[in-house]
Design a protein around this motif. Structure first.
Motif, PDB file in Angstrom:
ATOM      1  N   ASP A 133     -16.621  45.960  -1.696  1.00 54.33           N
ATOM      2  CA  ASP A 133     -16.768  47.434  -1.728  1.00 54.33           C
ATOM      3  C   ASP A 133     -15.514  48.063  -2.343  1.00 54.33           C
ATOM      4  OD1 ASP A 133     -18.887  46.648  -0.116  1.00 54.33           O
ATOM      5  OD2 ASP A 133     -17.852  47.197   1.741  1.00 54.33           O
ATOM      6  N   GLY A 139     -16.728  51.037   9.238  1.00 53.76           N
ATOM      7  CA  GLY A 139     -17.125  50.245   8.066  1.00 53.76           C
ATOM      8  C   GLY A 139     -18.346  50.864   7.425  1.00 53.76           C
ATOM      9  N   GLY A 140     -19.194  50.014   6.854  1.00 53.27           N
ATOM     10  CA  GLY A 140     -20.323  50.499   6.058  1.00 53.27           C
ATOM     11  C   GLY A 140     -19.883  50.458   4.613  1.00 53.27           C
ATOM     12  N   LYS A 141     -20.728  49.882   3.762  1.00 52.76           N
ATOM     13  CA  LYS A 141     -20.306  49.689   2.369  1.00 52.76           C
ATOM     14  C   LYS A 141     -19.918  51.015   1.711  1.00 52.76           C
ATOM     15  CE  LYS A 141     -23.024  45.480   1.911  1.00 52.76           C
ATOM     16  NZ  LYS A 141     -21.878  44.610   2.186  1.00 52.76           N
ATOM     17  N   ASP A 150     -18.330  48.860  12.597  1.00 53.59           N
ATOM     18  CA  ASP A 150     -18.360  47.395  12.584  1.00 53.59           C
ATOM     19  C   ASP A 150     -17.854  46.856  13.917  1.00 53.59           C
ATOM     20  OD1 ASP A 150     -19.111  47.672   9.973  1.00 53.59           O
ATOM     21  OD2 ASP A 150     -17.279  46.835   9.098  1.00 53.59           O
ATOM     22  N   THR A 182     -13.821  40.892   4.590  1.00 57.72           N
ATOM     23  CA  THR A 182     -14.776  41.998   4.803  1.00 57.72           C
ATOM     24  C   THR A 182     -14.387  43.210   3.948  1.00 57.72           C
ATOM     25  OG1 THR A 182     -14.942  41.280   7.097  1.00 57.72           O
ATOM     26  CG2 THR A 182     -15.919  43.412   6.572  1.00 57.72           C
ATOM     27  N   ASN A 205     -16.605  52.385   3.080  1.00 52.93           N
ATOM     28  CA  ASN A 205     -15.471  51.593   2.580  1.00 52.93           C
ATOM     29  C   ASN A 205     -15.127  52.015   1.143  1.00 52.93           C
ATOM     30  OD1 ASN A 205     -15.577  50.192   4.993  1.00 52.93           O
ATOM     31  ND2 ASN A 205     -16.782  48.498   4.159  1.00 52.93           N
ATOM     32  N   ALA A 243     -22.761  47.337  12.451  1.00 50.46           N
ATOM     33  CA  ALA A 243     -22.731  46.005  11.823  1.00 50.46           C
ATOM     34  C   ALA A 243     -22.003  45.040  12.748  1.00 50.46           C
ATOM     35  CB  ALA A 243     -22.013  46.087  10.477  1.00 50.46           C
ATOM     36  N   VAL A 269     -26.452  43.806   9.765  1.00 47.79           N
ATOM     37  CA  VAL A 269     -26.419  45.282   9.863  1.00 47.79           C
ATOM     38  C   VAL A 269     -27.665  45.819  10.554  1.00 47.79           C
ATOM     39  CG1 VAL A 269     -26.443  47.417   8.520  1.00 47.79           C
ATOM     40  CG2 VAL A 269     -24.988  45.533   7.790  1.00 47.79           C
ATOM     41  N   ILE A 297     -22.213  38.969   8.133  1.00 46.10           N
ATOM     42  CA  ILE A 297     -22.486  40.333   8.621  1.00 46.10           C
ATOM     43  C   ILE A 297     -23.976  40.536   8.878  1.00 46.10           C
ATOM     44  CG2 ILE A 297     -22.295  42.791   8.052  1.00 46.10           C
ATOM     45  CD1 ILE A 297     -19.970  42.154   6.210  1.00 46.10           C
TER      46      ILE A 297
HETATM   47  O1  RIB Z   1     -19.202  45.112   2.895  1.00 43.75           O
HETATM   48  C1  RIB Z   1     -18.739  45.160   4.211  1.00 43.75           C
HETATM   49  C2  RIB Z   1     -19.559  46.123   5.017  1.00 43.75           C
HETATM   50  O2  RIB Z   1     -20.913  45.690   5.041  1.00 43.75           O
HETATM   51  C3  RIB Z   1     -19.166  46.229   6.468  1.00 43.75           C
HETATM   52  O3  RIB Z   1     -18.178  47.202   6.691  1.00 43.75           O
HETATM   53  C4  RIB Z   1     -20.494  46.480   7.176  1.00 43.75           C
HETATM   54  O4  RIB Z   1     -20.565  47.695   7.835  1.00 43.75           O
HETATM   55  C5  RIB Z   1     -21.570  46.326   6.106  1.00 43.75           C
HETATM   56  O5  RIB Z   1     -22.037  47.537   5.643  1.00 43.75           O
END
Ligand code: RIB
Length: 312
Positions: free
Chosen positions: A254, A40-42, A14, A250, A45, A97, A111, A109
């Motif tokens: 997740d 990051g990345g859902k 991110d 943020t 996380n 992201a 992506v 956000i």
């Molecule tokens: O939900 C938040 C995440 O969404 C971020 O960390 C981003 O990378 C996207 O995947």
């Protein structure tokens, strides 16, 4: 016993900018608040959430053969996550992201999926060799991989937990025939059902509509500062979160879905699981970043105690 959870989902870096105001079209804003490159990345996380809460976590994801991919893989290993099924794609970069965080903690956000978009049904099938007790997915990977995860989980009678983010217009939700819990946020709920859940009546209408699309045991709507709405095909319940001062929302969704699924896998009590998830997510919004905001089990327990004392 520690439940083994297989997270099949996304991994991103991110690029986060904290802003005092958003630019208008054609405007350049000079912003002196901080920025950073945060893992990051859902999927990541949620995988880190499972691991920090004490779960035996296996993460299936796809990264690029680049510095970001190597950094992420190292980080997951350091978090105690099993990285056997983190695949590298040499032709696509690791997902990126752009995250803009406003002063009240709200985020926007964008992506670029990169390697996440190359996950295949074969990648997913291989990951099932880890013999999980539960499977957890988001919609931040290709439809083919999502359907494969749902099919393999159903064929092997492994409970499936779905965080329905992000909005994925190409996905046919009815092809995911069965899940223990499906949990969209407000925007995802509207995209799936055409109903924005801004009142209890609309939450109920949306949840009924969603539960008619497939065999979903529980629909849990994440309704932001109002908390979570549970529907079990008969009754509904609303769970308000503890009040906190948000600095960055943020990844709160997740973290919520992962914490709920983890608690549910352990005790099978959806109400208790949502209460626990509200604590974990509320605590996360008081901290900056995605993976950097994820609490440990000890943090959540201490926060629960604090909330109880304030409530007395
Ligand atoms: O939900 C938040 C995440 O969404 C971020 O960390 C981003 O990378 C996207 O995947």
């Amino acid at each position: 016993m520690k439940p083994r959870i297989l997270v099949i989902s996304s991994a991103n870096i991110d690029f986060v900018q904290n802003v005092t105001h958003l630019p208008k079209v054609g405007e350049t804003v000079v912003e002196t608040r901080t920025y950073g490159y945060i893992p990051g990345g859902k999927g990541a996380n949620s995988a880190i959430t499972f691991s920090r809460l004490g779960g035996d976590t296996v993460f299936c994801a796809k990264v690029g053969r680049d510095d970001n991919g190597a950094r992420l893989k190292r980080l997951y290993g350091d978090e105690g996550i099993d990285t056997r099924y983190i695949y590298e794609n040499r032709y696509a970069p690791t997902g990126l992201a752009s995250v803009i965080v406003e002063e009240n903690g709200d985020n926007r956000i964008i992506v670029y999926p990169g390697a996440n978009n190359t996950m295949t049904a074969d990648d997913v099938e291989e990951a099932f060799n880890c013999m999980p007790d539960g499977v957890f997915i988001h919609f931040e990977i290709p439809d083919e991989a999502i359907y494969a995860a749902a099919d393999f989980a159903a064929a092997k009678c492994i409970p499936l937990f779905i965080d329905a983010g992000p909005v994925r217009p190409s996905l046919d939700i009815e092809k995911i025939r069965k899940a223990e819990i499906i949990s969209p946020n407000e925007a995802e709920c509207e995209a799936l059902t055409g109903i924005y859940p801004d009142s209890v009546e609309e939450c109920l209408r949306a949840a009924i509509s969603l539960s008619n699309m497939a065999d979903f045991k529980y629909v849990v709507l994440k309704i932001g500062r109002r908390g979570a709405f549970i529907y079990d095909r008969k009754n509904y319940f609303l769970f308000n979160p503890p009040k906190v001062k948000a600095v960055d929302t943020t990844a709160a969704g997740d973290i919520f879905t992962a914490a709920m699924s983890y608690a549910y896998m352990q005790k099978g009590d959806i109400g208790e699981a949502v209460r626990f998830a509200n604590l974990a997510a509320s605590l996360s919004v008081t901290r900056e970043g995605a993976s950097s905001s994820i609490p440990t089990l000890r943090d959540v327990k201490a926060f629960a105690k604090q909330v109880k004392e304030v409530g007395r």
